[in-house]
Scaffold this active site. Structure first.
Site, mmCIF file in Angstrom:
data_model
loop_
_atom_site.group_PDB
_atom_site.id
_atom_site.type_symbol
_atom_site.label_atom_id
_atom_site.label_comp_id
_atom_site.label_asym_id
_atom_site.label_seq_id
_atom_site.Cartn_x
_atom_site.Cartn_y
_atom_site.Cartn_z
ATOM 1 N N ASN A 167 0.807 -1.230 0.000
ATOM 2 C CA ASN A 167 0.000 0.000 0.000
ATOM 3 C C ASN A 167 0.838 1.277 0.000
ATOM 4 O O ASN A 167 0.302 2.352 -0.203
ATOM 5 C CB ASN A 167 -0.933 0.026 1.210
ATOM 6 C CG ASN A 167 -0.182 -0.182 2.498
ATOM 7 O OD1 ASN A 167 0.407 -1.239 2.726
ATOM 8 N ND2 ASN A 167 -0.169 0.823 3.350
ATOM 9 N N ALA A 216 -14.110 -2.581 0.496
ATOM 10 C CA ALA A 216 -14.836 -1.905 -0.598
ATOM 11 C C ALA A 216 -14.294 -0.506 -0.888
ATOM 12 O O ALA A 216 -14.275 -0.074 -2.037
ATOM 13 C CB ALA A 216 -16.320 -1.827 -0.249
ATOM 14 N N THR A 248 -28.299 -8.650 11.353
ATOM 15 C CA THR A 248 -28.920 -8.171 10.116
ATOM 16 C C THR A 248 -27.832 -7.658 9.182
ATOM 17 O O THR A 248 -27.047 -6.779 9.559
ATOM 18 C CB THR A 248 -29.908 -7.018 10.430
ATOM 19 O OG1 THR A 248 -30.841 -7.507 11.382
ATOM 20 C CG2 THR A 248 -30.620 -6.536 9.184
ATOM 21 N N CYS A 335 -0.390 6.308 10.735
ATOM 22 C CA CYS A 335 -0.549 7.394 11.693
ATOM 23 C C CYS A 335 -0.922 6.753 13.032
ATOM 24 O O CYS A 335 -1.898 6.021 13.122
ATOM 25 C CB CYS A 335 -1.677 8.290 11.198
ATOM 26 S SG CYS A 335 -2.026 9.662 12.265
HETATM 27 N N1 PLP Z 1 -4.448 -3.686 4.259
HETATM 28 C C1 PLP Z 1 -3.971 -2.819 3.358
HETATM 29 C C2 PLP Z 1 -2.921 -3.262 2.392
HETATM 30 C C3 PLP Z 1 -4.459 -1.508 3.329
HETATM 31 O O1 PLP Z 1 -3.978 -0.647 2.430
HETATM 32 C C4 PLP Z 1 -5.453 -1.131 4.272
HETATM 33 C C5 PLP Z 1 -5.947 0.257 4.307
HETATM 34 O O2 PLP Z 1 -5.260 1.203 4.016
HETATM 35 C C6 PLP Z 1 -5.929 -2.079 5.187
HETATM 36 C C7 PLP Z 1 -5.396 -3.352 5.149
HETATM 37 C C8 PLP Z 1 -7.022 -1.733 6.166
HETATM 38 O O3 PLP Z 1 -8.229 -1.604 5.449
HETATM 39 P P1 PLP Z 1 -9.571 -0.993 6.065
HETATM 40 O O4 PLP Z 1 -9.446 0.484 5.931
HETATM 41 O O5 PLP Z 1 -10.655 -1.534 5.177
HETATM 42 O O6 PLP Z 1 -9.703 -1.472 7.450
#
Ligand code: PLP
Length: 397
Positions: A167, A216, A248, A335
């Site tokens: 990411n 999502a 639900t 962060c």
């Molecule tokens: N894993 C990765 C590689 C991510 O980039 C992120 C969010 O930035 C997450 C997990 C966490 O996702 P969520 O915001 O849906 O909890």
């Protein structure tokens, strides 16, 4: 759909807002996804658990359809899709499930560049005596160190955690190959596909992964909905009580996530091609405008919408403050308690402090245009030039 809402969704820059190039953090909801969510909230608002009437039946059908759309994107079975509030919850459920169904403590191996949602969960479980962790190293481009993986597997592992794509720097991982190697040693595999889904071919053998997590809001769907895809998952095996009653379902969010996955399936390859061209253009412009710019990650194999770079001598928080209100990008690192930590990903890659402190992450998206990219290059170039002049003398200009 309200006309203003539809226009805003189609063009997130309406109202003169800043150019948005932070699509790794989150994405705007696609108007076609929004339409599904609104329909499920306003017209087909039945309770998917109450199929005694036509409203409930329609809602249940929408949930079943979403499971099919989501399962298709990772070569899984619809029955194996379990909805969550996002990837973080899916990761926590997966690791809790592995702990509950394996010997104790669970031996978990993870790469050093996993998302904090994985790392913090494993570290906390280790503190609780539930897990024994080991690390898989990466190289200076954040590529997996295969020997490190083999060493860890030889020592004995129950669960390997690996992301499909990073990411921060966008580096892509050979999850299929990793899964086969782990399987041969009797280990299960958790793949965090949060950033990868729809943006690259996953080409997974059916049933090769034990847990896959998706969210999502990274693929133009709403926030607060995600999925854990796992053949053996059962909530009741975690705490015993969860699973006694089925809550639900969030039908609107679930149906919207299904549609978002479907659109990624239909359009992802074309979109990725377009974004990779825009990204390459932006990279080229930045290299021309910013002396001593270092592109981080694996340029040969990275997410098509990702550009991560460092400009030594220009601290990223100062550059970001110069760009505030004009261009939304980020440093990409986690962060914690309101304070920005130096990136654990860049540390694992062994980058020097000067590159760590000046890193910036750009994530292009569906609504990004060539004009956005040209403007972004100039804004970033000017901001870095200005910061270098004021913060570190003229050594970089
Ligand atoms: N894993 C990765 C590689 C991510 O980039 C992120 C969010 O930035 C997450 C997990 C966490 O996702 P969520 O915001 O849906 O909890």
């Amino acid at each position: 759909m309200n006309e203003r809402v539809a226009m805003q969704a189609a063009n997130p820059r309406i109202d003169g807002r800043s150019i948005y190039l932070d699509h790794h953090a989150t994405t705007p909801v696609d108007p076609r996804v929004l339409e599904v969510a609104i329909r499920m909230m306003v017209e087909e608002y039945g309770n998917a658990n109450g199929v005694e009437n036509i409203h409930g039946e329609h809602a249940a059908r929408a949930v079943a359809e979403a499971k099919e759309q989501i399962a298709r994107s990772v070569s899984a079975e619809p029955d194996d899709v379990h909805f969550t509030s996002g990837s973080t919850e899916a990761i926590q459920l997966a690791i809790s499930h592995a702990i509950a169904t394996h010997r104790s403590p669970l031996r978990v191996a993870m790469t050093r560049i996993e998302h904090k949602a994985v790392i913090d969960t494993v570290v906390k479980a280790e503190r609780m005596g539930l897990v024994e962790k080991s690390w898989i190293a990466v190289d200076d481009k954040a590529r997996l160190d295969w020997q490190s993986l083999e060493r860890v597997l030889d020592e004995g592992v129950d669960l390997v955690c690996v992301m499909a794509a990073n990411n921060e720097v966008g580096t892509i991982y050979p999850v299929q190959k990793i899964a086969h190697a782990a399987r041969e040693q009797g280990a299960g595999v958790l793949v965090d596909a949060t950033q990868a889904i729809g943006r690259m071919a996953l080409d997974l053998d059916e049933g090769i992964l034990d847990y896959v997590v998706l969210s999502a809001h990274k693929i133009y769907g709403p926030k607060g909905v995600g999925a854990l895809i796992s053949p053996g998952f059962d909530r009741s095996s975690i705490y015993g009580l969860q699973g006694a009653h089925h809550p639900t379902p969030n039908v609107a969010g679930i149906a919207a996530m299904g549609r978002a996955c479907e659109l990624m399936e239909l359009e992802g390859a074309k979109e990725s091609g377009r974004l990779a061209m825009l990204r390459d253009r932006l990279q080229e412009r930045l290299i021309a405008l910013v002396p001593d710019l270092t592109v981080n990650g694996d340029k040969a194999s990275r997410l098509p919408h990702n550009l991560h770079f460092s400009a030594a001598g220009a601290p990223n928080e100062v550059v970001l403050s110069r760009l505030r209100g004009k261009l939304s990008i980020s440093s990409g690192s986690a962060c914690n308690a309101g304070a920005q930590e130096p990136s654990h990903v860049l540390r694992a890659m062994g980058l020097p402090d000067a590159l760590l402190e000046s890193c910036l992450r750009i994530g292009l998206g569906r609504s990004t245009t060539l004009g956005d990219v040209e403007s972004a290059a100039i804004l970033i170039g000017d901001a870095i030039h200005d910061v270098r002049m004021n913060f570190s003398g003229a050594s970089h200009v």
